[in-house]
Scaffold this motif. Sequence first.
Motif, PDB file in Angstrom:
ATOM      1  N   GLN A 117      -2.185   6.197   5.647  1.00  0.00           N
ATOM      2  CA  GLN A 117      -2.968   5.646   4.283  1.00  0.00           C
ATOM      3  C   GLN A 117      -1.569   4.977   3.415  1.00  0.00           C
ATOM      4  N   MET A 118      -1.217   5.453   2.990  1.00  0.00           N
ATOM      5  CA  MET A 118       0.327   5.037   2.334  1.00  0.00           C
ATOM      6  C   MET A 118       0.065   4.123   2.231  1.00  0.00           C
ATOM      7  N   ILE A 119       1.323   4.253   4.257  1.00  0.00           N
ATOM      8  CA  ILE A 119       2.425   2.729   4.408  1.00  0.00           C
ATOM      9  C   ILE A 119       0.952   1.796   4.740  1.00  0.00           C
ATOM     10  N   HIS A 120      -0.445   1.858   5.211  1.00  0.00           N
ATOM     11  CA  HIS A 120      -1.216   0.780   5.285  1.00  0.00           C
ATOM     12  C   HIS A 120      -1.078  -0.169   3.740  1.00  0.00           C
ATOM     13  N   ALA A 121      -1.433   0.342   2.881  1.00  0.00           N
ATOM     14  CA  ALA A 121      -1.274   0.294   1.143  1.00  0.00           C
ATOM     15  C   ALA A 121      -0.244  -0.724   1.163  1.00  0.00           C
ATOM     16  N   LEU A 122       0.986  -0.221   0.764  1.00  0.00           N
ATOM     17  CA  LEU A 122       1.983  -0.719   0.532  1.00  0.00           C
ATOM     18  C   LEU A 122       2.574  -1.912   1.544  1.00  0.00           C
ATOM     19  N   ARG A 123       1.836  -2.085   2.384  1.00  0.00           N
ATOM     20  CA  ARG A 123       2.207  -2.835   4.012  1.00  0.00           C
ATOM     21  C   ARG A 123       0.993  -3.942   3.859  1.00  0.00           C
ATOM     22  N   VAL A 161     -13.343  -2.512 -10.098  1.00  0.00           N
ATOM     23  CA  VAL A 161     -14.938  -2.733 -10.576  1.00  0.00           C
ATOM     24  C   VAL A 161     -15.772  -2.354  -9.585  1.00  0.00           C
ATOM     25  N   TYR A 162     -14.805  -2.603  -8.333  1.00  0.00           N
ATOM     26  CA  TYR A 162     -16.078  -3.099  -7.400  1.00  0.00           C
ATOM     27  C   TYR A 162     -15.603  -1.588  -6.369  1.00  0.00           C
ATOM     28  N   ASP A 163     -14.867  -1.097  -7.048  1.00  0.00           N
ATOM     29  CA  ASP A 163     -14.841  -0.162  -6.749  1.00  0.00           C
ATOM     30  C   ASP A 163     -14.017   0.472  -5.206  1.00  0.00           C
ATOM     31  N   ARG A 164     -13.238  -0.602  -5.063  1.00  0.00           N
ATOM     32  CA  ARG A 164     -11.399  -0.658  -3.854  1.00  0.00           C
ATOM     33  C   ARG A 164     -10.384  -0.861  -4.890  1.00  0.00           C
ATOM     34  N   PRO A 165      -9.748   0.313  -4.368  1.00  0.00           N
ATOM     35  CA  PRO A 165      -8.620   0.486  -4.729  1.00  0.00           C
ATOM     36  C   PRO A 165      -7.532  -1.032  -4.812  1.00  0.00           C
ATOM     37  N   CYS A 166      -6.790  -0.790  -5.881  1.00  0.00           N
ATOM     38  CA  CYS A 166      -5.837  -2.203  -5.402  1.00  0.00           C
ATOM     39  C   CYS A 166      -5.090  -1.625  -4.511  1.00  0.00           C
ATOM     40  N   TYR A 167      -4.659  -3.238  -3.651  1.00  0.00           N
ATOM     41  CA  TYR A 167      -3.498  -3.214  -2.733  1.00  0.00           C
ATOM     42  C   TYR A 167      -2.485  -3.731  -2.601  1.00  0.00           C
ATOM     43  N   GLY A 168      -1.807  -4.256  -4.269  1.00  0.00           N
ATOM     44  CA  GLY A 168      -0.953  -4.745  -4.222  1.00  0.00           C
ATOM     45  C   GLY A 168      -0.609  -5.867  -3.848  1.00  0.00           C
ATOM     46  N   CYS A 169      -1.744  -7.387  -4.242  1.00  0.00           N
ATOM     47  CA  CYS A 169      -1.891  -8.706  -3.948  1.00  0.00           C
ATOM     48  C   CYS A 169      -1.279  -9.374  -5.524  1.00  0.00           C
ATOM     49  N   PHE A 170      -1.209  -8.828  -6.585  1.00  0.00           N
ATOM     50  CA  PHE A 170      -0.107  -9.222  -7.038  1.00  0.00           C
ATOM     51  C   PHE A 170       1.642  -9.184  -7.065  1.00  0.00           C
ATOM     52  N   GLY A 171       2.200  -8.195  -6.017  1.00  0.00           N
ATOM     53  CA  GLY A 171       3.587  -7.280  -6.013  1.00  0.00           C
ATOM     54  C   GLY A 171       4.004  -7.103  -6.899  1.00  0.00           C
TER      55      GLY A 171
END
Length: 194
Positions: free
Chosen positions: A167-173, A134-144
């Motif tokens: 960037q993909m590794i950082h998104a997953l970590r 909603v705020y133009d920020r991609p999900c970084y997986g905080c709900f697992g």
Amino acid sequence: DAKRIRDIRRQTKTLVTIGACATAGGIQALRNWSDHEEFIASVYAHPEYIETLSTSTPIADHVAVDFELRGCPIDRHQLLEVLAALIADRSPRTPRHSVCIECKRRGTVCLVVTQGLPCLGPVTQAGCGAICPVYDRPCYGCFGPAAQANCPALSTHHLAGKTTETQMIHALRNMNAAANVFQIESDRLESEST
Ligand code: SF4
Ligand code: SF4
């Protein structure tokens, strides 16, 4: 803590882990890919006073867990549902689908489709109401990870666009770096890039 949780398991009928730290090692699991002594020396003026483990792991790695309530932070409605289910002796009805479903229900424009951002929504469990897109920020997986999360397929899609492997590794970590499928995929990407 490893000894305490085994003691607790022995005395407990139903063991529920609550939040990303308990279910997936939390943000501090980033130490699993680093030299934790170096981390301590960078943060604390007197590292000699700090006693800590070199890894951070999910509780389920150590004892049997009856239910994992995901999220960083957890959703209070899901917590109430888990408590109500346990009292009624039934299975909790918490969502297993992805954040994308919530995102579409809100009518949010997809950040992957319109901006090519590395959103983890397709592989992340619902529960937050898809706040970040909603705020133009991609999900970084905080709900697992969501059920049947296909992380390699998502990586392939993002890497075919403007997302780099780093960037993909950082998104997953992030908060759930040590959650099984997130960890396997970030390790795979790292090994392929070295
Ligand atoms: S923005 Fe992210 S969560 Fe929303 S639909 Fe697109 S991929 Fe899914
Ligand atoms: S990171 Fe993903 S799961 Fe967490 S609040 Fe944002 S959209 Fe929701």
